[in-house]
Scaffold this motif. Structure first.
Motif, mmCIF file in Angstrom:
data_model
loop_
_atom_site.group_PDB
_atom_site.id
_atom_site.type_symbol
_atom_site.label_atom_id
_atom_site.label_comp_id
_atom_site.label_asym_id
_atom_site.label_seq_id
_atom_site.Cartn_x
_atom_site.Cartn_y
_atom_site.Cartn_z
ATOM 1 N N LYS A 3 -7.728 -8.778 -3.249
ATOM 2 C CA LYS A 3 -7.236 -9.047 -1.902
ATOM 3 C C LYS A 3 -6.784 -7.747 -1.269
ATOM 4 N N ASP A 4 -7.469 -7.375 -0.201
ATOM 5 C CA ASP A 4 -7.008 -6.236 0.587
ATOM 6 C C ASP A 4 -6.893 -4.948 -0.224
ATOM 7 N N ILE A 5 -7.828 -4.733 -1.111
ATOM 8 C CA ILE A 5 -7.753 -3.562 -1.998
ATOM 9 C C ILE A 5 -8.230 -2.294 -1.283
ATOM 10 N N SER A 6 -7.409 -1.240 -1.353
ATOM 11 C CA SER A 6 -7.811 0.052 -0.803
ATOM 12 C C SER A 6 -7.586 1.133 -1.845
ATOM 13 N N LYS A 7 -8.331 2.221 -1.697
ATOM 14 C CA LYS A 7 -8.165 3.345 -2.618
ATOM 15 C C LYS A 7 -8.416 4.658 -1.887
ATOM 16 N N SER A 8 -7.474 5.595 -2.019
ATOM 17 C CA SER A 8 -7.640 6.917 -1.400
ATOM 18 C C SER A 8 -7.587 8.000 -2.454
ATOM 19 N N ILE A 63 -9.061 11.086 1.449
ATOM 20 C CA ILE A 63 -10.348 10.442 1.652
ATOM 21 C C ILE A 63 -10.201 8.985 1.238
ATOM 22 N N LYS A 64 -10.404 8.090 2.195
ATOM 23 C CA LYS A 64 -10.337 6.651 1.878
ATOM 24 C C LYS A 64 -11.697 6.229 1.352
ATOM 25 N N VAL A 65 -11.734 5.908 0.085
ATOM 26 C CA VAL A 65 -13.019 5.589 -0.522
ATOM 27 C C VAL A 65 -13.303 4.099 -0.429
ATOM 28 N N VAL A 66 -12.239 3.321 -0.512
ATOM 29 C CA VAL A 66 -12.380 1.864 -0.461
ATOM 30 C C VAL A 66 -11.376 1.350 0.554
ATOM 31 N N TYR A 103 -6.179 2.950 -10.424
ATOM 32 C CA TYR A 103 -5.368 1.920 -9.820
ATOM 33 C C TYR A 103 -5.418 1.988 -8.313
ATOM 34 N N PRO A 104 -5.492 0.807 -7.686
ATOM 35 C CA PRO A 104 -5.679 0.772 -6.239
ATOM 36 C C PRO A 104 -4.474 1.341 -5.521
ATOM 37 N N THR A 105 -4.714 1.983 -4.381
ATOM 38 C CA THR A 105 -3.609 2.526 -3.594
ATOM 39 C C THR A 105 -2.764 1.379 -3.036
ATOM 40 N N ASN A 106 -3.408 0.341 -2.540
ATOM 41 C CA ASN A 106 -2.679 -0.900 -2.278
ATOM 42 C C ASN A 106 -3.591 -2.113 -2.331
ATOM 43 N N VAL A 136 -16.467 -0.217 2.857
ATOM 44 C CA VAL A 136 -16.212 -1.520 3.466
ATOM 45 C C VAL A 136 -17.298 -2.487 3.011
ATOM 46 N N VAL A 137 -16.890 -3.744 2.774
ATOM 47 C CA VAL A 137 -17.879 -4.761 2.433
ATOM 48 C C VAL A 137 -18.592 -5.168 3.718
#
Lengths: 264, 328, 263
Positions: free
Chosen positions: B10-15, B40-43, B78-81, B237-238
């Motif tokens: 859910k709402d996973i981001s990674k920088s 750099i935002k990868v996800v 680990y995901p950033t958030n 982005v999906v």
């Protein structure tokens, strides 16, 4: 934490790495020669020092030889257990295969510290013991149960400190891939452990017992053998080695956190 | 109702924070004194749910973020958030119970010990996952039959061909009977036969064990053969998540109709029907026709013209997906 | 014979320098790892071991500082890089390029030495802060001569290691040979004790080996200790020529084997 499983895995680690080493027999032979030449060189240097004087820092040649013996044993242990795993960890990082280690249900520090073992250090350990026994002879030393116990205790502490030093450096691989330069720094400083601490000037003595605890590694076991060690020094060595072990663990966990937040 | 979803994001981001350096000597000197870090935002804010037993393919160009997502899923990053749950675990905690359930296979990295036969690596892995020797033996036998690999298990890994090595890698990764499999470019560098064998094996394995499989691949064949569901990633982005067939229909709602006529006159006449023309070559014409119109159009043409030959085909999948990856 | 043009050399050096700057932390650490001579000096002077040799404390500390510098600028690691390249299959692309592969390594070494230079200076600065009485400035002539002999020492070691590196064509781990060769280099070169202090039975043969010419000889020039500069340089040149011939032989044999069967 399942001790039985870890013992089993450790046996397999030993089995696999010895099988690998046996694939390169010529290397084993060369390493053996290197160990013998290295030891002869050190004794040669020591004899140069003593050719002009009777004692260095209060230690006679025969007594200084004990330090040399302890150093050789510890160096053998380093070459057998610590430095091969450092090489391995550099490979893990460079090839990105640390990922495979991290997704296994086993402690990663255990894995990266004990995966490899190299038989090349065995000969040094053996040579070190031969010299040590020779030293017992020429110094007329007989060990009783108490001092034997203290000897094992202090050597155990020395090994823990050495392990931690090597492992701390291995861990920095996660940031700098070319760690072997840092290894060279450690190696060159450890080199000092071949000589009595008292042979250095006061500032260096302080440096070698605080910044890098080289003195703890060889000096205290040697003093225990000669029966001139003091109680507080042994306690101090135990404390230092505990501190080192704990910080090596902490640092590894910190590095992994960095690895899993920043690696690509 | 307790759903059977095994993976939930859910709402996973990674920088990532990367030091940048300008080229040349000047850049090097600048870099020496002051490093610039770029985020750099990868996800970006990804939501995915996957059910038990599904085979899901991740599609995306190089650097789209596929591998990063895969690494987040198996707990290496680990995901950033955001929130993530796999079989009830948070992957980044890397609990032993979780690790026992998953496996990771990377096409360009290998875990087998290079100088030793694969069998040694298998027993090592078995010990690590706490599998008894007898059980490990059965498992190896079962998998080696399925993978059609046998005497190669007793040769040093360095002497194996890439295809054999990949099979052995799979065996090493599957020895603990994982429920969830992550594959990152598993067919990379393999020849066509070996690729086909690997696909067959993965399909069979999924059927027999009911395990969930997630894979990324550059080879469209891997995806079309194995996955009914695909997730397209573009710049983190999906862009699509769903049925592969539907994706293809959505992207290319038309079929190709190739007609060979007896006379050139017919070709000219066909040209003027008001249909989209893809290609004309002497007495052959290729038309693009909407899938729902195909019957009607075909009837019309067959009634009106005398044809030598006729062929209806789907546009090639690679072409469609390629378009998707570059355009959108 | 090596297909060299000034343009090629310049570009190669520049790229390698940028490359080395990327590793400046590592190179700084490496410079620090060369401080052993200072520890040795401390043992010598602290115990008055040099009294019977007739070398004053100041001359001895200059000797060990010079030894440190010579060592800093004659460190060679080509065998390790070559072994890695061989292992990762990078040799083939190098072989088809119109420049001798070892020149690439040579440029790497030079670039690394340039990167290392400021760090070595800082360490020397600290040395003088602690030992202000040993501060000296060699004359330009002496300085240039010691520079030349240090470069010769570097060449000798580079050639020896390149020969060992070529063993990679036959065995997978040539670096263990290097570790073996390093032992006499360490003990006989004068890094830990001046060759002058060696017992006579060692001194009688050690000058027939290349080892004293690696550290002891250049360090003696720089520290202005007694030394026959002319004959020393001649011996260095002889060793360079000898090892160069051996290197060419081994290289042609090895690359022939490489192209015949691959690695």
């Amino acid at each position: 934490m399942n001790i039985k499983k870890y013992i089993k895995v450790y046996k397999l680690f030993n089995y696999t790495s010895l099988s690998i080493e046996l694939e390169y027999q010529v290397n084993i032979f060369i390493d053996l020669l290197t160990a013998i030449f290295g030891l002869s060189g050190s004794i040669f240097l020591l004899s140069i020092f003593f050719s002009n004087t009777k004692d260095i820092g209060g230690w006679s040649f025969e007594q200084a030889l004990i330090i040399q013996a302890i150093y050789t044993i510890l160096n053998g242990i380093t070459n057998t257990w610590f430095s091969p795993n450092l090489t391995e960890i550099v490979k893990y990082i460079r090839e990105g295969t640390l990922d495979f280690v991290l997704i296994k249900p086993i402690d990663s520090q255990f894995w990266v510290s004990f995966k490899r073992i190299s038989p090349t250090g065995f000969i040094e350990i053996l040579l070190g013991f031969v010299i040590l026994i020779y030293c017992f002879n020429i110094n007329n030393i007989t060990l009783n149960i108490d001092s034997l116990f203290l000897l094992f205790l202090t050597i155990g502490c020395s090994i823990s400190i050495l392990y931690s030093l090597w492992f701390l450096i291995s861990t920095t691989t996660i940031w700098f891939v070319k760690t072997w330069n840092a290894t060279e720094v450690l190696r060159s400083f450890l080199y000092v452990g071949r000589f009595p601490l008292n042979s250095f000037s006061f500032p260096l003595r302080v440096f070698f017992s605080t910044v890098i605890p080289i003195t703890f590694i060889t000096a205290i076991p040697s003093e225990v053998i000669l029966g001139i060690s003091t109680f507080w020094k042994i306690i101090l060595e135990i404390l230092v080695s505990l501190t080192f072990i704990i910080s090596s663990r902490r640092f590894w966990i910190y590095a992994l956190k960095f690895y899993s937040s920043a690696s690509s | 109702m307790h759903s059977n979803k095994i993976i939930e994001l859910k709402d996973i981001s990674k920088s990532f924070f990367v030091a940048s350096k300008e080229p040349g000597l000047k850049g090097t000197l600048k870099h020496f004194f002051k490093r610039k870090y770029n985020e750099i935002k990868v996800v970006k804010n990804i939501n995915i749910e996957i059910k038990k037993g599904e085979i899901v393919g991740f599609l995306g160009a190089n650097g789209a973020g596929k591998t990063t997502i895969l690494k987040i899923l198996c707990g290496l990053l680990y995901p950033t958030n955001g929130f993530i749950s796999i079989a009830g675990y948070r992957p980044y905690e890397r609990k032993a119970e979780f690790l026992n359930k998953i496996s990771l296979i990377m096409g360009q990295k290998q875990q087998l010990i290079w100088d030793l036969p694969p069998i040694d690596s298998f027993y090592l892995n078995a010990a690590i996952y706490g599998i008894e020797k007898s059980e490990a033996k059965n498992r190896i036998k079962f998998l080696s039959e399925m993978l059609e690999i046998n005497k190669e298990l007793y040769l040093p890994v360095r002497k194996l061909s890439l295809g054999q090595r990949m099979k052995a890698e799979l065996l090493a990764a599957l020895i603990h009977n994982p429920n969830i499999l992550f594959l990152d470019e598993p067919t990379l560098g393999l020849d066509i036969n070996a690729q086909a064998n690997l696909r067959k094996f993965l399909q069979l394995y999924n059927k027999e064990t009911g395990s969930t499989i997630l894979l990324t691949s550059h080879y469209m064949k891997d995806i079309t053969y194995l996955c009914r569901r695909v997730i397209c990633i573009h710049e983190g982005v999906v862009t699509y998540d769903g049925n592969l067939e539907k994706l293809l229909t959505k992207l290319s709602p038309r079929k190709e109709l190739s007609i060979i006529c007896k006379s050139k006159k017919d070709i000219e006449s066909l040209k003027n029907l008001g249909l989209d023309i893809k290609n004309v070559e002497s007495n052959e014409i290729t038309l693009l026709i909407k899938k729902e119109d195909i019957k009607k159009t075909l009837k019309n043409i067959l009634n009106k013209y005398e044809l030598e030959d006729l062929q209806i085909s789907e546009p090639p999948v690679d072409e469609i997906i390629g378009k998707l990856l570059t355009n959108k | 014979m090596f297909n060299l043009t000034p343009y090629k050399i310049g570009t190669l050096l520049k790229t390698q320098y940028s490359n080395m700057m990327e590793y400046r932390v590592e190179i700084a650490l490496w410079a620090i790892s060369g401080v052993i001579p200072f520890f040795m000096l401390n043992i010598w002077t602290n115990n008055g071991l040099n009294d019977s040799l007739g070398i004053s404390n100041i001359m001895l500390s200059r000797y060990f500082l010079s030894a440190f510098f010579v060592r800093q600028f004659s460190v060679v690691w080509v065998v390790f890089t070559f072994e890695e390249d061989a292992l990762l299959g990078r040799i083939s692309p190098y072989l088809i390029q119109p420049i001798h592969p070892f020149f690439r390594y040579f440029a790497q070494h030079i670039a690394e030495q340039i990167t290392r230079f400021p760090f070595a200076l800082i360490i020397a600065l600290f040395f003088f802060i602690f030992n202000p009485e040993s501060l000296w400035f060699p004359s330009i002539g002496i300085f240039i001569l010691s520079l030349i002999s240090t470069f010769f020492s570097f060449l000798i070691q580079f050639l020896i290691q390149s020969i060992i590196a070529c063993f990679c064509f036959w065995t997978e781990k040539a670096s263990s040979f290097e570790k073996l060769i390093f032992i006499p280099t360490l003990f006989l070169s004068g890094l830990l004790a001046p060759v002058e202090s060696f017992p006579t039975f060692v001194k009688s043969w050690v000058y027939f080996t290349p080892f004293p010419y690696l550290i002891d000889f250049p360090a003696r020039i720089l520290s202005e200790n007694n030394v026959n500069i002319f004959s020393g340089l001649c011996v260095q040149i002889i060793w360079i020529i000898l090892f160069f011939i051996i290197f060419l032989k081994v290289w042609s044999q090895g690359s022939k084997k490489f192209t015949a069967m691959g690695l």
